[in-house]
Motif scaffolding. Structure first.
Motif, PDB file in Angstrom:
ATOM      1  N   GLY A 189      11.432  66.006  40.804  1.00 20.28           N
ATOM      2  CA  GLY A 189      11.784  66.805  42.115  1.00 20.28           C
ATOM      3  C   GLY A 189      13.191  67.227  42.086  1.00 20.28           C
ATOM      4  O   GLY A 189      13.635  68.063  42.947  1.00 20.28           O
ATOM      5  N   ASP A 190      14.204  66.714  41.342  1.00 18.81           N
ATOM      6  CA  ASP A 190      15.607  66.972  41.580  1.00 18.81           C
ATOM      7  C   ASP A 190      15.676  68.543  41.033  1.00 18.81           C
ATOM      8  O   ASP A 190      15.411  68.922  39.895  1.00 18.81           O
ATOM      9  CB  ASP A 190      16.533  66.186  40.915  1.00 18.81           C
ATOM     10  N   ARG A 191      16.871  69.015  41.753  1.00 20.92           N
ATOM     11  CA  ARG A 191      17.343  70.378  41.210  1.00 20.92           C
ATOM     12  C   ARG A 191      18.431  69.998  40.229  1.00 20.92           C
ATOM     13  O   ARG A 191      19.401  69.309  40.602  1.00 20.92           O
ATOM     14  CB  ARG A 191      17.925  71.295  42.406  1.00 20.92           C
ATOM     15  N   ALA A 208      22.102  69.767  40.933  1.00 26.06           N
ATOM     16  CA  ALA A 208      22.569  71.162  41.363  1.00 26.06           C
ATOM     17  C   ALA A 208      22.090  71.500  42.706  1.00 26.06           C
ATOM     18  O   ALA A 208      21.909  72.384  43.117  1.00 26.06           O
ATOM     19  CB  ALA A 208      21.938  72.213  40.376  1.00 26.06           C
ATOM     20  N   TYR A 209      21.989  70.466  43.787  1.00 24.19           N
ATOM     21  CA  TYR A 209      21.910  70.889  45.094  1.00 24.19           C
ATOM     22  C   TYR A 209      23.135  71.714  45.431  1.00 24.19           C
ATOM     23  O   TYR A 209      23.112  72.640  46.242  1.00 24.19           O
ATOM     24  CB  TYR A 209      21.448  69.612  45.862  1.00 24.19           C
ATOM     25  N   SER A 213      14.758  74.450  48.979  1.00 28.56           N
ATOM     26  CA  SER A 213      14.814  75.006  47.468  1.00 28.56           C
ATOM     27  C   SER A 213      15.538  76.449  47.467  1.00 28.56           C
ATOM     28  O   SER A 213      15.960  77.038  46.721  1.00 28.56           O
ATOM     29  CB  SER A 213      13.603  74.901  46.668  1.00 28.56           C
ATOM     30  N   GLN A 214      15.345  77.177  48.777  1.00 24.93           N
ATOM     31  CA  GLN A 214      16.175  78.436  48.790  1.00 24.93           C
ATOM     32  C   GLN A 214      17.391  78.519  49.506  1.00 24.93           C
ATOM     33  O   GLN A 214      18.392  79.384  49.301  1.00 24.93           O
ATOM     34  CB  GLN A 214      15.316  79.279  49.928  1.00 24.93           C
ATOM     35  N   VAL A 240      19.471  76.795  36.143  1.00 22.95           N
ATOM     36  CA  VAL A 240      19.192  75.900  37.182  1.00 22.95           C
ATOM     37  C   VAL A 240      17.604  75.753  36.980  1.00 22.95           C
ATOM     38  O   VAL A 240      16.910  76.809  37.010  1.00 22.95           O
ATOM     39  CB  VAL A 240      19.565  76.494  38.605  1.00 22.95           C
ATOM     40  N   GLY A 241      17.208  74.680  37.117  1.00 24.51           N
ATOM     41  CA  GLY A 241      15.750  74.352  37.337  1.00 24.51           C
ATOM     42  C   GLY A 241      15.694  72.889  37.992  1.00 24.51           C
ATOM     43  O   GLY A 241      16.339  72.511  39.034  1.00 24.51           O
TER      44      GLY A 241
END
Length: 743
Positions: free
Chosen positions: A595-597, A661-662, A549-550, A626-627
């Motif tokens: 769980g998706d970005r 948004a990955y 996620s970072q 973004v979330g």
């Protein structure tokens, strides 16, 4: 050619339904008792509906015989069982299968008439209050009206996703309004391409050479060029582009007709024509007003100089001593200028001390007793500014209290008649701000307030019209302090040093083993994307202790080569694969999974959000936010997204507002910073996207680690290509001239 046939029947099962375009696969119980599979565009379908479908029989290689419907008529069910199935299929919130059966048993074939015209009678059923009856009746009425609108759109080949936008703005009058003026769909609110509105106009027998069609084509050409950053179009280019748009194999739109259309639109106030920058320029009125307002206001603000009965330099020196900070000469100059002048620009690349300088400005403002507001164009940029400066920063939209006015138009509560309450506005990442938003901000500033503009002029220009920061710097009308010294601590970062090297047209130098800047050369898009996935899933988490996620993947392009669309599919599969414990929802070509970005891709001031602790609620999510999808509720047809400090609710018909948004484009990432950035660059991407400013902007998004994965030739091409797409803008000229017509 296959023979057209007609079948009649009742919908017994909906196998697949695309809520975006209305495509369905369904089971139909035909009148002869046979159950058949029907496919086609039949939006917002409910169980129990009776359909009359026209089409052809086909044999699918995997699924066998199917009836492919190319047109349809629908009828609401009349039997008690059909009514119960229809109402209980989830189309109306608050009616489940059991309540649907009770409504059907109570009212029979009259149920739909009761819902439409006498919803208060629903209180005859135990458990339905007067309030719930009104809500159910309202939903049914709206659904019925929207279904008529959906059918009209479907029949005319228009996207079903237009339905909520049209209904919100026009209500029951939508079909009549479209029939009268199909070109209204070219408005930016709807975002429909001209050819689609033109197809509807053809169905309605609007003449191809009519003045209405000509004028619509001219306005569409003007609005289209706003997306290319232009505030005006030279008349000769406008005439040619509009004539090309309006001509086809059957009709030729002569340039003379387009010129007549420009004169009509000028006379009714929709266009403004002016000779400026040595060009015969044509503006949309709103663009002309924005440029003219900014030039006049900024000239007045720039001439303003504040007087003090003490020495600002001495005050700053005492603040330095108290805080144990030693400002560089240019930093000190910028801090004093921000207190002394009505408008100040602070610019500079990474590592040159912009943040330290802004904090120094805030300390001096506090000592002077001035009230300061901090703002940035995006939510992530505002959050970063808050963290760096230790005080709240807001997006420009939130600062101005954005919302919708009548007709769905964007409006700001903070304006000239209800100004902001402050002495200073400090705006960060100003290179991202277009002229219309900048106009709104300056209009909302109180008389006499100072404006500090902070940004990097070498980053990408705004997505919207104009080139505000570069035009303002180039005008010479405003004090500009450009920080150039790279401070010693920043010199330890290869990210910072390579960003400056790229800005000078020099190839980046990869780090040694313990550095923060790496280049991995791969020849083709497939290898590039496989490497990116491996880095995000395994290698960077293993070697650097980073959570996926970072890590943010960036690409110049969306579809081409190693673009964001194919990257997002691969990254979703690798980082958040399907599982029975994770609900998901398909919307068009995208699967959204818990769980998706995800990213909000347009400003929407109606989306309801709640703070994480539940203490605050509000509305409005903005382009670029973004979330993460935390929950999906299939029964309620909605999902919840966590955006930093708030939860937002999206119903399924709103999923066009989101995308995975990955991976995101460099343009979308502007204004944000991430712990680690992986940049994918490949041949096959449009050359206009392979530029130095895009690579520079991508690299400066990384805080701790940057990995550049790509084709060596493409990377070198980006470094060497300093071309900037020309933008037609006259703000710089207007700022320099008292009377722009003298140019």
């Amino acid at each position: 050619m296959q023979e057209q046939q007609t079948i009649y029947g009742t919908v017994t099962q909906i196998v697949f339904q695309n809520t975006e375009n209305g495509y369905v696969v369904l089971r139909l119980l035909a009148r002869d008792g046979e159950e058949v599979t029907v496919t086609g565009i039949i939006p917002n379908l409910g169980l129990g509906e009776e359909l009359i479908c026209n089409g052809t029989w086909i044999t699918h290689p995997s699924y066998g015989e199917q009836f492919q419907a190319n047109s349809f008529e629908r009828r609401l069910p009349e039997s008690a069982r059909g009514v119960a199935e229809y109402l209980g299929s989830g189309l109306i919130r608050g009616i489940g299968p059991k309540l649907a059966m009770r409504i059907a048993e109570t009212f029979g074939a009259e149920a739909f008439d009761v819902l439409q015209n006498e919803p208060e009678r629903l209180t005859e059923i135990r458990g339905i209050t007067a309030r719930k009856a009104r809500d159910i009746g309202k939903q049914f009425t709206e659904m019925s009206e929207m279904r008529l609108l959906m059918d009209f759109l479907t029949e005319n080949g228009l996207p079903v996703s237009l339905t909520p936008l049209l209904y919100k703005r026009l209500g029951v009058a939508a079909v009549d309004a479209l029939s009268e003026n199909p070109y209204m769909l070219c408005d930016e609110y709807y975002g429909i391409e001209f050819y689609m509105a033109d197809q509807l106009a053809a169905h309605l027998d609007i003449p191809r050479l009519s003045p209405e069609r000509c004028d619509a084509g001219i306005l569409y050409t003007m609005r289209f060029n706003l997306d290319n950053g232009h505030t005006f179009i030279p008349v000769e280019k406008l005439v040619k582009a509009a004539a090309d748009l309006l001509s086809d194999d059957d009709v030729v739109m002569e340039p003379e007709r387009v010129e007549e259309g420009i004169m009509r639109l000028e006379s009714n106030g929709q266009l403004v024509r002016e000779f400026i920058c040595n060009r015969d320029a044509v503006y949309l009125r709103v663009m002309h007003e924005a440029e003219d307002y900014l030039a006049n206001s900024l000239r007045v603000m720039a001439e303003r100089e504040y007087q003090y009965d003490f020495d600002l330099e001495e005050l700053l020196a005492s603040l330095e001593a108290d805080s144990d900070i030693d400002y560089a000469p240019l930093q000190r100059k910028a801090i004093v200028a921000a207190a002394k002048y009505g408008v100040t620009i602070l610019t500079g690349g990474p590592g040159t001390g912009k943040t330290t300088t802004v904090r120094g400005m805030l300390d001096l403002y506090e000592a002077l007793g001035l009230t300061v507001l901090l703002a940035a164009p995006t939510g992530r940029a505002a959050k970063r500014l808050s963290e760096l400066c230790g005080m709240e920063a807001k997006t420009i939209h939130r600062l101005l209290e954005a919302g919708y006015a009548n007709g769905g138009r964007l409006a700001f509560q903070r304006c000239a008649t209800n100004p902001l309450e402050c002495d200073v506005v400090v705006l960060d990442e100003v290179s991202m701000v277009d002229v219309v938003l900048m106009q709104a901000l300056i209009e909302a500033m109180p008389q006499g307030a100072r404006l500090v503009l902070v940004g990097d002029a070498d980053q990408l220009p705004p997505v919207g019209p104009g080139n505000f920061l570069r035009d303002l710097i180039g005008s010479g009308c405003v004090p500009v302090i450009a920080l150039t010294e790279i401070f010693r601590q920043a010199q330890q970062s290869d990210i910072v040093m390579n960003a400056h090297a790229i800005n000078l047209g020099q190839m980046p130098a990869p780090s040694r083993k313990d550095g923060d800047f790496f280049v991995m050369k791969k020849d083709n898009a497939a290898d590039i994307m496989a490497t990116v996935v491996s880095l995000c899933k395994e290698r960077l988490p293993r070697y650097y202790g980073l959570n996926p996620s970072q890590i943010q993947v960036l690409s110049p392009a969306r579809r081409q080569g190693a673009g964001t669309i194919p990257l997002n599919r691969m990254l979703q599969e690798a980082l958040n694969p399907p599982a029975t414990s994770k609900p998901e929802k398909r919307f068009g070509d995208t699967i959204f999974r818990e769980g998706d970005r995800v990213m909000q891709v347009r400003n929407n001031y109606d989306i309801v959000w709640e703070s994480l602790d539940g203490s605050e609620t509000g509305t409005g999510m903005f382009n670029g936010d973004v979330g993460e999808i935390t929950q999906i509720y299939p029964a309620q047809e909605c999902l919840i997204v966590r955006f930093d400090d708030k939860f937002a609710t999206y119903t399924y018909d709103m999923l066009g507002e989101l995308e995975l948004a990955y991976a995101m484009t460099v343009h979308k990432a502007q204004g944000s910073e991430f712990e680690a950035v992986v940049v994918a660059v490949s041949n096959g991407m449009s050359r206009r996207l392979l530029t130095r400013s895009i690579l520079y902007t991508a690299i400066t998004r990384a805080k701790r680690l940057l990995v550049l994965v790509g084709n060596g030739d493409a990377i070198e091409y980006m470094v060497k290509t300093n071309a900037r797409n020309k933008r037609y803008s006259a703000l710089r000229t207007r700022l320099r001239m008292i009377d722009p017509e003298q140019v």
